[in-house]
Write a protein that holds these residues in place. Sequence first.
Motif, mmCIF file in Angstrom:
data_model
loop_
_atom_site.group_PDB
_atom_site.id
_atom_site.type_symbol
_atom_site.label_atom_id
_atom_site.label_comp_id
_atom_site.label_asym_id
_atom_site.label_seq_id
_atom_site.Cartn_x
_atom_site.Cartn_y
_atom_site.Cartn_z
ATOM 1 N N VAL A 191 0.836 -1.209 0.000
ATOM 2 C CA VAL A 191 0.000 0.000 0.000
ATOM 3 C C VAL A 191 0.868 1.255 0.000
ATOM 4 C CG1 VAL A 191 -1.639 1.365 1.354
ATOM 5 C CG2 VAL A 191 -1.948 -1.085 1.159
ATOM 6 N N VAL A 192 1.818 1.326 0.919
ATOM 7 C CA VAL A 192 2.596 2.568 1.028
ATOM 8 C C VAL A 192 3.489 2.786 -0.195
ATOM 9 C CG1 VAL A 192 2.558 2.831 3.532
ATOM 10 C CG2 VAL A 192 4.335 1.436 2.498
ATOM 11 N N VAL A 193 4.045 1.722 -0.710
ATOM 12 C CA VAL A 193 4.946 1.881 -1.852
ATOM 13 C C VAL A 193 4.160 2.297 -3.110
ATOM 14 C CG1 VAL A 193 5.267 -0.340 -3.056
ATOM 15 C CG2 VAL A 193 7.232 0.968 -2.395
ATOM 16 N N VAL A 194 2.975 1.761 -3.273
ATOM 17 C CA VAL A 194 2.164 2.138 -4.444
ATOM 18 C C VAL A 194 1.708 3.593 -4.318
ATOM 19 C CG1 VAL A 194 -0.056 1.743 -5.610
ATOM 20 C CG2 VAL A 194 1.405 -0.193 -5.075
ATOM 21 N N LEU A 195 1.245 3.960 -3.137
ATOM 22 C CA LEU A 195 0.746 5.332 -2.977
ATOM 23 C C LEU A 195 1.867 6.367 -3.075
ATOM 24 C CD1 LEU A 195 -1.886 4.907 -0.107
ATOM 25 C CD2 LEU A 195 -2.311 5.051 -2.553
ATOM 26 N N ARG A 196 3.020 6.042 -2.502
ATOM 27 C CA ARG A 196 4.107 7.026 -2.478
ATOM 28 C C ARG A 196 4.894 7.043 -3.795
ATOM 29 N NH1 ARG A 196 5.835 11.222 -2.320
ATOM 30 N NH2 ARG A 196 7.850 11.875 -1.523
ATOM 31 N N ASP A 197 5.375 5.884 -4.211
ATOM 32 C CA ASP A 197 6.312 5.867 -5.341
ATOM 33 C C ASP A 197 5.637 5.727 -6.704
ATOM 34 O OD1 ASP A 197 8.343 6.186 -3.575
ATOM 35 O OD2 ASP A 197 8.904 4.078 -3.492
ATOM 36 N N VAL A 198 4.507 5.062 -6.752
ATOM 37 C CA VAL A 198 3.825 4.922 -8.047
ATOM 38 C C VAL A 198 2.877 6.105 -8.251
ATOM 39 C CG1 VAL A 198 2.341 3.466 -9.480
ATOM 40 C CG2 VAL A 198 4.000 2.399 -7.949
ATOM 41 N N GLU A 199 2.109 6.428 -7.214
ATOM 42 C CA GLU A 199 1.114 7.505 -7.340
ATOM 43 C C GLU A 199 1.638 8.871 -6.926
ATOM 44 O OE1 GLU A 199 -1.812 7.667 -8.788
ATOM 45 O OE2 GLU A 199 -1.400 5.644 -9.462
ATOM 46 N N ASP A 200 2.808 8.885 -6.333
ATOM 47 C CA ASP A 200 3.452 10.145 -5.959
ATOM 48 C C ASP A 200 2.624 10.987 -4.974
ATOM 49 O OD1 ASP A 200 5.725 11.657 -6.133
ATOM 50 O OD2 ASP A 200 4.947 12.974 -7.701
#
Lengths: 115, 195
Positions: free
Chosen positions: B146-155
């Motif tokens: 969850v955190v990696v997708v929201l932070r690094d993919v979705e910025d």
Amino acid sequence: MSDEEVDEKPEAFPSAEREDKAEEEVRKALSGLQKARTRETFVQDVTATIHKRSAGRFFARRTFGDRVPFGALAIAAVLGLVVIAYLMWASQTGSLAPRHEATPAQHGSALQLAP
Amino acid sequence: MTELERSLLRRLRDRDERAFRELVNGHRDRVYNITYRMLGNTAEAEDVAQEVFITVFKTIETFREESKFSTWLYRVTVNHCKNRIKYLARRHERDRDELDESSNGHNTNHAIGGTRPTAPDRALEGAQMEKLLQEAIGNLDEEHRVVVVLRDVEDLSIEEICEITGLPDGTVKSRLHRARLALRKKLSRHVGDEA
């Protein structure tokens, strides 16, 4: 160790520095991933699913004005007014009918009486 | 929140179908991108994205305008993804049990991805990297994913992620750190295998 400590003296924390570099690489790779896009019919599909599940009761009943475009309504209204005006003008009893002044009876003319 | 958003919300609360279409049109790709990166499967991702919008429309009265609408929308998205991940994991386990019983000890290979291309040219490299990354994300546990997708993919910002997940700042940062290192480890292993 705190982030502040590492930021102040990165050379004192070689493993932290390595980790930072590795993190940065991963972050860059992830942000470079292609953006997935939905298919064109997605909106219709979701709306249709809602209609199907709720048997049409989910969305509010649309008003007549929502279903028929305003332009069409305006044209229909103007045409209606023109037709009404024409009928009022053409009718003998209409309030828009041109008034013909009654010609005064001349002397000597026969008086027509109803039988 | 802008006046335009407020007006859209008012219309959504009035169950206006056109407002719903506008909402879906405006957010569909972002929501789908999150579901796809979280689930790694286009069919599942699309199904979940649809469910997200249906939930949003059904529960729009519960949105109290204390946060940004997009934050609330992404919270719904993340919750749906988590539920689907759990459901798929349970189904996968059940299927595996059934397969184990029917195959009666025969060797079965459940590895995702299959064989890797042997002679990758430049054009293939990007696609292969994308596949590797997606697989690596899929192998992370749900809370790190969850955190990696929201932070690094979705910025999204750390603050937004805190609002979406309901986690404190420090937890989000540490999960993000661990997730990136885990991804790095998985990717370097793959790259090492190919070399």
